[in-house]
Scaffold this active site. Sequence first.
Site, PDB file in Angstrom:
ATOM      1  N   ARG A 102       0.874  -1.182   0.000  1.00 40.42           N
ATOM      2  CA  ARG A 102       0.000   0.000   0.000  1.00 40.42           C
ATOM      3  C   ARG A 102       0.904   1.222   0.000  1.00 40.42           C
ATOM      4  NH1 ARG A 102      -5.145   1.478   3.742  1.00 40.42           N
ATOM      5  NH2 ARG A 102      -6.010   0.066   2.191  1.00 40.42           N
ATOM      6  N   HIS A 129      -7.534   0.331  -6.068  1.00 39.23           N
ATOM      7  CA  HIS A 129      -7.670  -0.483  -4.851  1.00 39.23           C
ATOM      8  C   HIS A 129      -8.370  -1.803  -5.235  1.00 39.23           C
ATOM      9  CE1 HIS A 129      -7.730  -1.537  -0.766  1.00 39.23           C
ATOM     10  NE2 HIS A 129      -8.565  -0.659  -0.254  1.00 39.23           N
ATOM     11  N   GLN A 132     -10.120  -4.268  -2.593  1.00 36.50           N
ATOM     12  CA  GLN A 132     -11.397  -3.760  -2.082  1.00 36.50           C
ATOM     13  C   GLN A 132     -12.533  -4.105  -3.038  1.00 36.50           C
ATOM     14  OE1 GLN A 132     -12.137  -1.972   0.877  1.00 36.50           O
ATOM     15  NE2 GLN A 132     -14.157  -2.571   0.187  1.00 36.50           N
ATOM     16  N   ASP A 218     -17.386   6.691  -0.766  1.00 37.64           N
ATOM     17  CA  ASP A 218     -16.026   6.632  -0.206  1.00 37.64           C
ATOM     18  C   ASP A 218     -15.766   7.999   0.421  1.00 37.64           C
ATOM     19  OD1 ASP A 218     -13.316   6.061   0.256  1.00 37.64           O
ATOM     20  OD2 ASP A 218     -12.719   6.288  -1.843  1.00 37.64           O
ATOM     21  N   CYS A 258     -16.303   1.280   1.300  1.00 36.40           N
ATOM     22  CA  CYS A 258     -15.034   0.579   1.530  1.00 36.40           C
ATOM     23  C   CYS A 258     -14.577   0.732   2.976  1.00 36.40           C
ATOM     24  CB  CYS A 258     -13.970   1.106   0.563  1.00 36.40           C
ATOM     25  SG  CYS A 258     -13.793   2.897   0.587  1.00 36.40           S
ATOM     26  N   ARG A 287     -13.103  -8.871   2.605  1.00 38.89           N
ATOM     27  CA  ARG A 287     -11.689  -8.584   2.286  1.00 38.89           C
ATOM     28  C   ARG A 287     -10.827  -9.795   2.638  1.00 38.89           C
ATOM     29  NH1 ARG A 287      -9.856  -3.367   2.115  1.00 38.89           N
ATOM     30  NH2 ARG A 287      -7.972  -4.398   1.410  1.00 38.89           N
TER      31      ARG A 287
HETATM   32  N1  NVA Z   1     -10.181   6.469  -1.296  1.00 36.94           N
HETATM   33  C1  NVA Z   1      -9.778   6.102   0.054  1.00 36.94           C
HETATM   34  C2  NVA Z   1      -9.953   4.639   0.256  1.00 36.94           C
HETATM   35  C3  NVA Z   1      -9.621   4.158   1.647  1.00 36.94           C
HETATM   36  C4  NVA Z   1      -9.766   2.677   1.780  1.00 36.94           C
HETATM   37  C5  NVA Z   1      -8.347   6.523   0.290  1.00 36.94           C
HETATM   38  O1  NVA Z   1      -7.528   6.324  -0.600  1.00 36.94           O
HETATM   39  O2  NVA Z   1      -8.065   7.070   1.361  1.00 36.94           O
HETATM   40  N1   CP Z   2     -11.041  -0.241   2.991  1.00 36.12           N
HETATM   41  C1   CP Z   2      -9.755  -0.256   3.385  1.00 36.12           C
HETATM   42  O1   CP Z   2      -8.831  -0.476   2.599  1.00 36.12           O
HETATM   43  O2   CP Z   2      -9.577  -0.004   4.711  1.00 36.12           O
HETATM   44  P1   CP Z   2      -8.216   0.325   5.445  1.00 36.12           P
HETATM   45  O3   CP Z   2      -7.730   1.653   4.928  1.00 36.12           O
HETATM   46  O4   CP Z   2      -8.566   0.361   6.905  1.00 36.12           O
HETATM   47  O5   CP Z   2      -7.225  -0.754   5.137  1.00 36.12           O
END
Ligand code: NVA
Ligand code: CP
Length: 301
Positions: A102, A129, A132, A218, A258, A287
């Site tokens: 990530r 992502h 997800q 989101d 998500c 997940r």
């Molecule tokens: N769009 C959000 C998703 C978090 C799981 C982010 O990137 O922060």
């Molecule tokens: N939805 C998701 O990826 O959650 P986190 O940011 O908590 O990993």
Amino acid sequence: MKKDLLTLKDITRDDLDNIFELSAKLKRERGKNSYAPLTGKSIGLIFAKSSTRTRVSFEVGVGELGGHPLYLDQSKMQVGRGETVADTAHVLSRYLHGIVIRTFSHADVEELARVATIPVINALTDEYHPCQILADLLTIKEYSGKIDSSVKIAFYGDGRSNIANSLILAAKLTGIRLTISSPEGEHPDAERIAGFANIEWQPDPEKAAKDVDYFYTDVWVSMGFEDERARRMKIFVPYQVNEHLFDLAKPGAKFLHCLPAHRGEEVSGGVMDDPVRSIVFDEAENRLHVQKAVMSMLMGR
Ligand code: NVA
Ligand code: CP
């Protein structure tokens, strides 16, 4: 399947069906079987951004598959002090059997996967992502029984987010009908949706709710975009998923997110906590199951 999962472009519809089948089996048999395809394998989990679900579900998932997870804080790795992504990929390939990452730049993840001789799974970049969205599709399959043009999803809010971009790829892969409802300027790039009649941008949130089976939203401020917070908190206000939008949708419509969620911003508290409409915790649980399936398929072979 290909070596890596960086976006949903890396899988075919057959791969998706295989992931669903194995996910469902792993879900049914959780704690009851001795399936351990990662026995003797070490999987590195590199995180440059915060996480609750992704970190925990991958760590637990690797352990349940018999492997050893290593949590690696990217800010404490030498890549944060100028070591190249390519050198990091060479070195980690000598120790590990798979990498889950990530980070911010999607191009960095592509470079890591290109150089690494071991599978790489994208656990979120600024642009995509995929894990997800696989969990979201599994959840929809569980509730609707199928993933095809009979299903309509409306995504509200940031039409350029990693979630929106990944949903677009899911619609291209499966034929589900996808409406992205976001303001002008925050809508998907035309080239991302061009040529697909099942995908549309609809700036009017009420029109977008017509015939909806699944509302999805989101956060308005994704990780890495905090500088834009003040502007975003204003422009997305008309795109909150709330009870009024549900009144315009199909009876029985469900709510996906998500997570993490911000009640009163992208979703009303009433919708988020509605015990019938909101299926966000089933979605979060999935997940674990889909990621175990993907890791088995990529790293367990
Ligand atoms: N769009 C959000 C998703 C978090 C799981 C982010 O990137 O922060
Ligand atoms: N939805 C998701 O990826 O959650 P986190 O940011 O908590 O990993």
